[in-house]
Write an enzyme that holds these catalytic residues in place. Sequence first.
Site, PDB file in Angstrom:
ATOM      1  N   LYS A  96      -9.459  -9.809   6.038  1.00  0.00           N
ATOM      2  CA  LYS A  96      -9.293  -8.815   7.098  1.00  0.00           C
ATOM      3  C   LYS A  96      -9.708  -9.373   8.453  1.00  0.00           C
ATOM      4  CE  LYS A  96     -10.466  -5.283   3.690  1.00  0.00           C
ATOM      5  NZ  LYS A  96     -11.528  -4.374   3.207  1.00  0.00           N
ATOM      6  N   VAL A 118      -6.191   0.360   4.792  1.00  0.00           N
ATOM      7  CA  VAL A 118      -4.996   0.789   5.512  1.00  0.00           C
ATOM      8  C   VAL A 118      -4.496   2.068   4.839  1.00  0.00           C
ATOM      9  CG1 VAL A 118      -4.284  -1.478   6.333  1.00  0.00           C
ATOM     10  CG2 VAL A 118      -3.593  -0.759   4.054  1.00  0.00           C
ATOM     11  N   SER A 134      -4.807   8.137   5.329  1.00  0.00           N
ATOM     12  CA  SER A 134      -3.418   8.608   5.403  1.00  0.00           C
ATOM     13  C   SER A 134      -3.314  10.123   5.518  1.00  0.00           C
ATOM     14  CB  SER A 134      -2.638   8.127   4.184  1.00  0.00           C
ATOM     15  OG  SER A 134      -3.170   8.680   2.987  1.00  0.00           O
ATOM     16  N   CYS A 162       0.810  -1.222   0.000  1.00  0.00           N
ATOM     17  CA  CYS A 162       0.000   0.000   0.000  1.00  0.00           C
ATOM     18  C   CYS A 162       0.844   1.273   0.000  1.00  0.00           C
ATOM     19  CB  CYS A 162      -0.930   0.005   1.209  1.00  0.00           C
ATOM     20  SG  CYS A 162      -1.955   1.489   1.293  1.00  0.00           S
TER      21      CYS A 162
END
Length: 220
Positions: A40, A53, A66, A13
């Site tokens: 998950k 994520v 993020s 990621c």
Amino acid sequence: MSEVPVLVSHTLCPYVQRAAIALTEKGVPFERIYIDLSNKPEWFQKISPLGKVPVLKVGDESLFESAAIVEYLEDVYQNPLHPVDPVKRAQHRAYMEMGSNILNGIGGLYNAPDEAAFGAKAKELRQRFERLEADLGEGPFFAGETFTLVDAVFGPIFRYFDVFDQIGDFGVLTGLEKVARWRKALSERQSVKEAVSTEYPALLRTFLQKRNSHIAKLAA
């Protein structure tokens, strides 16, 4: 702060990478937990409303997305990665969003089902990087000598092209001298290098080969 933050991650990621880079640049010790996004764990689904994520666990609290995570890090820890000037700070946030747009374009590229669609996606990406070429200064980083959050966003972007270049010349970055200089500087930055494991190139190539797409044929 006494609590050591925990970064919930996935091996490929790019959004996790930007958070890891920011933590490292700020000198913040942190732990990493890797999860399989195709399977998950229940505890993860409880703390990640969108099922994505990164998630940053800070004590009993969990932060997702993020952009929110790196802004939290700016608020809480020293060694700022945003400009002090409010206008420039807003401009940097806009270029970070541009980086997210480019990541979407990269996803479109590796998911393109045939050569025509692939070529169209490569052309769109080329236009984004041509704009960056026009906007960049003398470097080595986005804002000159200072490493910023824009660099944390683009380090993972250029990492895709390290693997793409092994497959073929897609013409996205060809001849863009300032972009090339920026890419090289980021590839040599310790925080960028440490944001992924040494297995990352092989893992990404395997991921690409498993796509039902044009790039999978090229990578085979």
